[in-house]
Design a protein around this motif. Structure first.
Motif, mmCIF file in Angstrom:
data_model
loop_
_atom_site.group_PDB
_atom_site.id
_atom_site.type_symbol
_atom_site.label_atom_id
_atom_site.label_comp_id
_atom_site.label_asym_id
_atom_site.label_seq_id
_atom_site.Cartn_x
_atom_site.Cartn_y
_atom_site.Cartn_z
ATOM 1 N N GLU A 1 -17.514 33.413 -33.190
ATOM 2 C CA GLU A 1 -18.602 33.876 -32.318
ATOM 3 C C GLU A 1 -19.957 33.551 -32.926
ATOM 4 O O GLU A 1 -20.886 33.133 -32.225
ATOM 5 C CB GLU A 1 -18.489 35.384 -32.078
ATOM 6 N N TYR A 2 -20.087 33.753 -34.228
ATOM 7 C CA TYR A 2 -21.356 33.471 -34.907
ATOM 8 C C TYR A 2 -21.521 31.978 -35.158
ATOM 9 O O TYR A 2 -22.619 31.433 -35.012
ATOM 10 C CB TYR A 2 -21.429 34.249 -36.216
ATOM 11 N N ARG A 3 -20.445 31.313 -35.510
ATOM 12 C CA ARG A 3 -20.540 29.883 -35.804
ATOM 13 C C ARG A 3 -21.002 29.093 -34.588
ATOM 14 O O ARG A 3 -21.760 28.120 -34.700
ATOM 15 C CB ARG A 3 -19.195 29.357 -36.309
ATOM 16 N N PHE A 4 -20.543 29.496 -33.401
ATOM 17 C CA PHE A 4 -20.867 28.752 -32.182
ATOM 18 C C PHE A 4 -21.894 29.474 -31.306
ATOM 19 O O PHE A 4 -22.127 29.069 -30.164
ATOM 20 C CB PHE A 4 -19.591 28.477 -31.384
ATOM 21 N N SER A 5 -22.487 30.533 -31.831
ATOM 22 C CA SER A 5 -23.587 31.247 -31.158
ATOM 23 C C SER A 5 -23.223 31.666 -29.728
ATOM 24 O O SER A 5 -23.952 31.388 -28.766
ATOM 25 C CB SER A 5 -24.851 30.369 -31.139
ATOM 26 N N VAL A 6 -22.082 32.334 -29.597
ATOM 27 C CA VAL A 6 -21.669 32.813 -28.274
ATOM 28 C C VAL A 6 -21.603 34.344 -28.239
ATOM 29 O O VAL A 6 -20.962 34.928 -27.367
ATOM 30 C CB VAL A 6 -20.298 32.225 -27.865
ATOM 31 N N THR A 7 -22.284 34.994 -29.175
ATOM 32 C CA THR A 7 -22.181 36.451 -29.281
ATOM 33 C C THR A 7 -22.801 37.179 -28.101
ATOM 34 O O THR A 7 -22.449 38.322 -27.813
ATOM 35 C CB THR A 7 -22.852 36.948 -30.579
ATOM 36 N N GLY A 8 -23.737 36.553 -27.403
ATOM 37 C CA GLY A 8 -24.466 37.259 -26.353
ATOM 38 C C GLY A 8 -23.902 37.109 -24.961
ATOM 39 O O GLY A 8 -24.536 37.535 -23.990
ATOM 40 N N MET A 9 -22.719 36.527 -24.788
ATOM 41 C CA MET A 9 -22.175 36.303 -23.456
ATOM 42 C C MET A 9 -21.684 37.609 -22.843
ATOM 43 O O MET A 9 -20.982 38.386 -23.487
ATOM 44 C CB MET A 9 -21.028 35.295 -23.514
ATOM 45 N N HIS A 10 -22.029 37.836 -21.570
ATOM 46 C CA HIS A 10 -21.557 39.014 -20.842
ATOM 47 C C HIS A 10 -21.151 38.595 -19.437
ATOM 48 O O HIS A 10 -21.794 37.751 -18.813
ATOM 49 C CB HIS A 10 -22.643 40.094 -20.775
ATOM 50 N N THR A 11 -20.068 39.177 -18.935
ATOM 51 C CA THR A 11 -19.533 38.789 -17.626
ATOM 52 C C THR A 11 -19.177 40.037 -16.830
ATOM 53 O O THR A 11 -19.106 41.141 -17.353
ATOM 54 C CB THR A 11 -18.279 37.911 -17.793
#
Length: 380
Positions: free
Chosen positions: A297-307
């Motif tokens: 999640e941190y390596r690919f900067s996807v921590t802020g995704m919300h659905t």
């Protein structure tokens, strides 16, 4: 008993059923926590052979099913990147995200691979030093130790192109959340034996005492489950609420200290969202600061995704035991294993998949015996 088929012996099952029938004097509602237990119950018609009034409520015990939608979308985003080899167990590939699944990503050119162990993914990382290799680490306490060991090995061997997308959840906080729900009807729990082989029984006595519910640790074969039900019903009828181990051939009270030590080193407890249920405090794990560089999640900067969850799919109510799968309007019509709306229909441990696979669309008859609908099977 020494052989697996003995745990499906119809005569032994009949004796356990007779004992349960002789014990019960009033209705009771029991929840089996594990999806593997749910499939065994539905496949063998155990719930239809129990005394009238004894209800088995299917709990959130399928790790694929409770993986939140935003985590699936994070997996899809990462797997779509050209420099990534995304590795997963096969049961995650059909789980729907917001608009597609991992099979769709694979068909569009993504390098998505099915592996049978997280160590397979680590080997792929060693063999492809110019690619980022991500393993989708989901599951309860049973799959967390090997995933933790893999991250530990990656750090020890200096394999920098490996990372873990973590969605691990813990059973005791989920039991606590279920009991704290205002809609809860559960009066006893059949706890998952494989979880307790790792974690032992230590977290359960406090839950049993505080919520005044029997908790019986059981296995997954028909006789395992029937023995768990028998013990739970005996406690309920006697007004007791203790923890019992009905799976001693696999579960020790202390669990596996080595596995627990590995978990404590690599992971830390965190709040975790459960698909269809919501946030449960302290119900999950994430990588600890010492291993945070291996967190996808941190390596690919996807921590802020919300659905947002689908309003048509009622899998959240199924996971909470509020409805049975066939009570969902989409069941078997707009939602099938080929075109699932939610993970409970596609997972090999999902309650909706169990009902669909074994054609359990009818309720038990007045005598409490298994129906004759095609596809229904029963012990004895």
């Amino acid at each position: 008993m020494k052989y697996l088929d003995e745990f499906s012996d119809p005569e032994l099952a009949r004796r356990l059923f007779d004992d349960i029938h002789a014990t019960v004097t009033r209705p009771w509602a029991l929840m089996e926590v594990c999806g593997g237990q749910t499939h065994s119950i539905i496949r063998h018609g155990i719930d239809q052979l129990l005394p009238e009034g004894i209800e088995l409520i299917h709990g959130p015990g399928c790790p694929v099913c409770v993986t939140p939608l935003d985590t699936i979308d994070k997996a899809l985003e990462i797997a779509s990147r050209p420099d990534v080899i995304f590795c997963s167990f096969g049961d995650m590939l059909r789980v729907p995200g917001s608009g597609r699944d991992l099979f769709k990503v694979k068909s569009e050119g993504g390098d998505v691979r099915v592996v049978y162990s997280p160590l397979d993914a680590l080997r792929i990382a060693q063999q492809n030093p110019d690619r980022q290799v991500v393993f989708f680490g989901i599951g309860f306490e049973t799959t967390a130790p090997p995933n933790a060991m893999t991250v530990y090995q990656a750090k020890k061997l200096g394999i920098a192109n490996f990372s873990l997308l973590v969605s691990h959840v813990r059973v005791p906080p989920a039991i606590d959340a279920i009991m704290n729900s205002p809609d809860c009807r559960v009066q006893a729990f059949l706890a998952a034996g494989h979880v307790c082989t790792v974690m032992g029984l230590g977290e359960y006595p406090e839950l049993a005492e505080r919520h005044r519910v029997p908790i019986v640790v059981t296995g997954f074969e028909p006789l395992d489950i029937l023995e768990g039900i028998r013990r739970a019903v005996r406690q309920l009828e006697a007004g007791e609420h203790t923890v019992e181990n009905a799976y001693p051939r696999a579960v020790q009270a202390e669990g596996s200290p080595a596995a627990q030590a590995m978990l404590a080193d690599v992971f830390e407890v965190t709040d975790r969202a459960w698909r269809g249920i919501g946030m449960i405090p302290a119900s999950g794990w994430r990588l600890s600061p010492a291993y945070r560089q291996y967190d996808a999640e941190y390596r690919f900067s996807v921590t802020g995704m919300h659905t947002e969850e689908s309003t048509e799919c009622r899998s959240g109510e199924v996971l909470q035991g509020l409805i049975k799968p066939h009570e969902c309007e989409a069941f078997g019509t707009t939602c099938t294993p080929r075109n699932p709306l939610g993970a409970t229909m596609v997972s090999s441990e999902g309650a909706c998949a169990a009902y669909y696979l074994y054609r359990r669309l009818a309720t038990p008859d007045a005598a409490g015996t298994a129906g004759t609908r095609e596809g229904v099977t029963s012990l004895g």
